[in-house]
Design an enzyme around this catalytic site. Structure first.
Site, PDB file in Angstrom:
ATOM      1  N   LYS A 181       0.826  -1.214   0.000  1.00 24.43           N
ATOM      2  CA  LYS A 181       0.000   0.000   0.000  1.00 24.43           C
ATOM      3  C   LYS A 181       0.866   1.274   0.000  1.00 24.43           C
ATOM      4  O   LYS A 181       0.494   2.298  -0.578  1.00 24.43           O
ATOM      5  CB  LYS A 181      -0.894  -0.053   1.254  1.00 24.43           C
ATOM      6  CG  LYS A 181      -1.960   0.980   1.331  1.00 24.43           C
ATOM      7  CD  LYS A 181      -3.181   0.659   0.464  1.00 24.43           C
ATOM      8  CE  LYS A 181      -4.184   1.802   0.522  1.00 24.43           C
ATOM      9  NZ  LYS A 181      -4.892   2.159  -0.632  1.00 24.43           N
ATOM     10  N   HIS A 182       2.018   1.199   0.668  1.00 23.94           N
ATOM     11  CA  HIS A 182       2.915   2.367   0.696  1.00 23.94           C
ATOM     12  C   HIS A 182       3.421   2.694  -0.709  1.00 23.94           C
ATOM     13  O   HIS A 182       3.419   3.841  -1.131  1.00 23.94           O
ATOM     14  CB  HIS A 182       4.121   2.103   1.603  1.00 23.94           C
ATOM     15  CG  HIS A 182       3.767   1.933   3.032  1.00 23.94           C
ATOM     16  ND1 HIS A 182       3.509   2.985   3.863  1.00 23.94           N
ATOM     17  CD2 HIS A 182       3.600   0.811   3.775  1.00 23.94           C
ATOM     18  CE1 HIS A 182       3.215   2.536   5.070  1.00 23.94           C
ATOM     19  NE2 HIS A 182       3.267   1.212   5.039  1.00 23.94           N
ATOM     20  N   LYS A 183       3.848   1.640  -1.410  1.00 26.21           N
ATOM     21  CA  LYS A 183       4.329   1.857  -2.789  1.00 26.21           C
ATOM     22  C   LYS A 183       3.205   2.441  -3.631  1.00 26.21           C
ATOM     23  O   LYS A 183       3.419   3.349  -4.423  1.00 26.21           O
ATOM     24  CB  LYS A 183       4.735   0.521  -3.433  1.00 26.21           C
ATOM     25  CG  LYS A 183       6.088   0.003  -3.029  1.00 26.21           C
ATOM     26  CD  LYS A 183       6.434  -1.178  -3.935  1.00 26.21           C
ATOM     27  CE  LYS A 183       7.774  -1.758  -3.600  1.00 26.21           C
ATOM     28  NZ  LYS A 183       8.210  -2.774  -4.564  1.00 26.21           N
ATOM     29  N   ASP A 198       9.916  -3.170  -8.966  1.00 28.33           N
ATOM     30  CA  ASP A 198      10.795  -3.898  -8.063  1.00 28.33           C
ATOM     31  C   ASP A 198      11.913  -2.969  -7.614  1.00 28.33           C
ATOM     32  O   ASP A 198      12.430  -2.189  -8.410  1.00 28.33           O
ATOM     33  CB  ASP A 198      11.383  -5.143  -8.723  1.00 28.33           C
ATOM     34  CG  ASP A 198      11.879  -6.101  -7.661  1.00 28.33           C
ATOM     35  OD1 ASP A 198      11.046  -6.700  -6.965  1.00 28.33           O
ATOM     36  OD2 ASP A 198      13.121  -6.200  -7.473  1.00 28.33           O
ATOM     37  N   ALA A 199      12.251  -3.056  -6.326  1.00 24.92           N
ATOM     38  CA  ALA A 199      13.239  -2.118  -5.788  1.00 24.92           C
ATOM     39  C   ALA A 199      14.197  -2.844  -4.861  1.00 24.92           C
ATOM     40  O   ALA A 199      13.923  -3.955  -4.401  1.00 24.92           O
ATOM     41  CB  ALA A 199      12.530  -1.001  -5.027  1.00 24.92           C
ATOM     42  N   GLY A 218       9.719  -0.466   5.007  1.00 24.00           N
ATOM     43  CA  GLY A 218      11.013  -1.084   4.692  1.00 24.00           C
ATOM     44  C   GLY A 218      12.181  -0.400   5.379  1.00 24.00           C
ATOM     45  O   GLY A 218      12.170  -0.159   6.596  1.00 24.00           O
ATOM     46  N   ASP A 241      13.163   2.639   5.078  1.00 26.43           N
ATOM     47  CA  ASP A 241      13.024   4.105   5.145  1.00 26.43           C
ATOM     48  C   ASP A 241      13.683   4.729   6.386  1.00 26.43           C
ATOM     49  O   ASP A 241      14.285   5.796   6.277  1.00 26.43           O
ATOM     50  CB  ASP A 241      11.536   4.515   5.098  1.00 26.43           C
ATOM     51  CG  ASP A 241      11.005   4.578   3.670  1.00 26.43           C
ATOM     52  OD1 ASP A 241      11.818   4.515   2.718  1.00 26.43           O
ATOM     53  OD2 ASP A 241       9.781   4.689   3.503  1.00 26.43           O
TER      54      ASP A 241
END
Ligand code: IMP
Length: 189
Positions: free
Chosen positions: A15-17, A70-71, A146, A148
């Site tokens: 949801k953050h992405k 993808d990160a 993540g 952050d």
């Protein structure tokens, strides 16, 4: 407020992405719709390969056009670790594990990389974004997800987790990749 005249689906379970991506794309008049889907990931050292594999799986759905992303976090002093394994490492070692690995390291340089893969009925394209920065000595901030709390992007004193979503988007790897995608998408109806 721009009129949202075009729309695209984003297959993600994060949801953050999704919120970050929606904020970037709305500035281009592009409406983002979430397809809540955990796309099974392949193991590869190449983020683009991972994103394209996820896109292929997601395109089976009739929701088109679609993006996936993808990160990974690449830490200099750890030879690029965790890189493409960031999700697994976040679940296992977590932020504290990374802080421990970095305890005696003076080289704090790191970068986040993102690959956005776009697919429609006729075209597949990928867009990359990189955010350079440093690994903090301690986690700071509560926003985001993540890694952050331990990433300080170049040009800021705050970690991503100490920023609003809008401020994170001024620096983030994902926002850079999405802005490249948006510029192309608007020119290619
Ligand atoms: P994914 O495989 O693209 O979902 O991302 C891999 C992992 O990298 C995530 O689980 C997060 O731990 C981390 N990550 C990716 N992007 C970000 C970000 O923008 N901020 C913090 N961590 C991130």
């Amino acid at each position: 407020m721009p009129v949202l005249s075009k729309s695209v689906y984003f297959a993600t379970s994060n949801k953050h992405k999704f919120n970050e991506a929606r904020d970037v794309l709305k500035n281009y008049g592009i409406e983002l719709r979430m397809i809540n889907r955990k796309v099974e990931e392949i193991q590869s050292e190449n983020l683009e390969k991972i994103a394209l594999h996820a896109l292929k799986k997601a395109l089976i759905s009739d929701k088109l056009p679609m993006i996936v992303e993808d990160a990974g976090l690449f830490i200099n002093a750890l030879n690029g670790f965790p890189g493409p394994y960031s999700s697994y490492v976040h679940k296992t070692l977590g932020i504290d594990g990374i802080i421990k690995l970095m305890r005696r390291k003076d080289d704090r340089d790191a970068e986040f990389r993102s690959v956005v893969a776009f697919g429609s009925s006729s075209v597949v394209k990928t867009y990359q974004g990189v955010a350079k920065g440093k690994i903090a000595r301690k986690p700071r901030g509560k926003s985001g997800f993540g890694f952050d709390p331990i990433f300080i992007p170049k040009g800021s004193k705050k970690t991503f987790a100490e920023m609003s979503l809008e401020d994170k988007n001024k620096y983030s790897h994902r926002a850079i990749a999405l802005r490249k995608f948006a510029r192309w998408f608007l020119k290619n109806p």
